[in-house]
Structures are given as C-alpha cells and as structure tokens.
Design a protein around this motif. Structure first.
Motif, PDB file in Angstrom:
ATOM      1  N   LEU A   1       0.826  -1.206   0.000  1.00 52.26           N
ATOM      2  CA  LEU A   1       0.000   0.000   0.000  1.00 52.26           C
ATOM      3  C   LEU A   1       0.864   1.261   0.000  1.00 52.26           C
ATOM      4  CD1 LEU A   1      -2.812  -1.046   2.479  1.00 52.26           C
ATOM      5  CD2 LEU A   1      -3.030  -0.686   0.025  1.00 52.26           C
ATOM      6  N   ALA A   2       1.969   1.222   0.719  1.00 50.31           N
ATOM      7  CA  ALA A   2       2.868   2.383   0.747  1.00 50.31           C
ATOM      8  C   ALA A   2       3.470   2.643  -0.632  1.00 50.31           C
ATOM      9  CB  ALA A   2       3.978   2.156   1.768  1.00 50.31           C
ATOM     10  N   PHE A   3       3.923   1.596  -1.319  1.00 48.65           N
ATOM     11  CA  PHE A   3       4.471   1.774  -2.664  1.00 48.65           C
ATOM     12  C   PHE A   3       3.408   2.287  -3.631  1.00 48.65           C
ATOM     13  CE2 PHE A   3       7.958  -1.249  -1.483  1.00 48.65           C
ATOM     14  CZ  PHE A   3       9.008  -0.371  -1.726  1.00 48.65           C
ATOM     15  N   ALA A   4       2.201   1.750  -3.523  1.00 44.92           N
ATOM     16  CA  ALA A   4       1.131   2.206  -4.408  1.00 44.92           C
ATOM     17  C   ALA A   4       0.816   3.672  -4.150  1.00 44.92           C
ATOM     18  CB  ALA A   4      -0.119   1.353  -4.205  1.00 44.92           C
ATOM     19  N   GLY A  10       0.006   7.614  -6.281  1.00 43.70           N
ATOM     20  CA  GLY A  10      -0.890   8.614  -5.713  1.00 43.70           C
ATOM     21  C   GLY A  10      -1.987   7.975  -4.882  1.00 43.70           C
ATOM     22  N   PHE A  11      -2.858   8.841  -4.391  1.00 43.12           N
ATOM     23  CA  PHE A  11      -3.915   8.389  -3.490  1.00 43.12           C
ATOM     24  C   PHE A  11      -4.915   7.474  -4.187  1.00 43.12           C
ATOM     25  CE2 PHE A  11      -7.850   9.085  -0.988  1.00 43.12           C
ATOM     26  CZ  PHE A  11      -7.384   8.573   0.208  1.00 43.12           C
ATOM     27  N   GLY A  12      -5.191   7.719  -5.458  1.00 44.85           N
ATOM     28  CA  GLY A  12      -6.120   6.866  -6.205  1.00 44.85           C
ATOM     29  C   GLY A  12      -5.610   5.444  -6.324  1.00 44.85           C
ATOM     30  N   ALA A  13      -4.318   5.299  -6.578  1.00 45.10           N
ATOM     31  CA  ALA A  13      -3.725   3.961  -6.653  1.00 45.10           C
ATOM     32  C   ALA A  13      -3.749   3.283  -5.296  1.00 45.10           C
ATOM     33  CB  ALA A  13      -2.293   4.047  -7.172  1.00 45.10           C
ATOM     34  N   ALA A  58      -6.006  -0.996  -2.025  1.00 43.41           N
ATOM     35  CA  ALA A  58      -6.684  -1.371  -0.782  1.00 43.41           C
ATOM     36  C   ALA A  58      -8.024  -2.062  -1.068  1.00 43.41           C
ATOM     37  CB  ALA A  58      -6.896  -0.140   0.086  1.00 43.41           C
ATOM     38  N   ALA A  59      -8.787  -1.530  -2.029  1.00 40.15           N
ATOM     39  CA  ALA A  59     -10.089  -2.119  -2.361  1.00 40.15           C
ATOM     40  C   ALA A  59      -9.926  -3.507  -2.980  1.00 40.15           C
ATOM     41  CB  ALA A  59     -10.854  -1.203  -3.314  1.00 40.15           C
ATOM     42  N   LEU A  60      -9.001  -3.645  -3.905  1.00 37.49           N
ATOM     43  CA  LEU A  60      -8.785  -4.958  -4.528  1.00 37.49           C
ATOM     44  C   LEU A  60      -8.232  -5.966  -3.514  1.00 37.49           C
ATOM     45  CD1 LEU A  60      -7.383  -3.956  -8.021  1.00 37.49           C
ATOM     46  CD2 LEU A  60      -9.674  -4.783  -7.454  1.00 37.49           C
TER      47      LEU A  60
END
Length: 65
Positions: free
Chosen positions: A15-18, A23-26, A31-33
């Motif tokens: 999650l940190a790398f994403a 950005g926040f959208g990624a 997180a959702a997936l």
C-alpha cells in the motif's frame, strides 16, 4: 515474527508503494482490490458462507440456523 505479522508487513509495504508511486487513487485501488481478494479467499476456504452477507434477520440480534 509470526506469519500474520509478515503478511501485514507485506500488505503495508504494498500500500505504501502504491500510494507513493501512484498517488492516493492507486492507494485506494490497491486497498479495495486487496479487501475483495481477502473476502474471496475466505469464502473459498470455507470460513465464510454467502448467506452471511445477505442474512435477513427477523429480530434484533437473532440469527436463524
């Protein structure tokens, strides 16, 4: 370190790398997936039943079996 702690560490790093690179959208997408994948995995392992999500209770806090 326990297996659960290692999995938590890997999820947090993912999650940190994403969030950092995408950005926040990624971050939200990952997180959702991840949550959907977790739910599908628990369902396939037999820990959850489909009726647990669509239970229509007749009373307060009562659960029919």
């Amino acid at each position: 370190m326990s297996n659960t702690a290692v999995i938590g560490l890997l999820v947090g790093m993912t999650l940190a790398f994403a969030g950092y690179f995408g950005g926040f959208g990624a971050f939200l997408l990952v997180a959702a997936l991840g949550a959907i994948g977790f739910a599908v995995g628990r369902f396939l392992e037999g820990d959850w039943e489909l009726g647990d999500f669509f239970h229509r209770g007749g009373g307060r806090g009562e659960r029919r079996r």
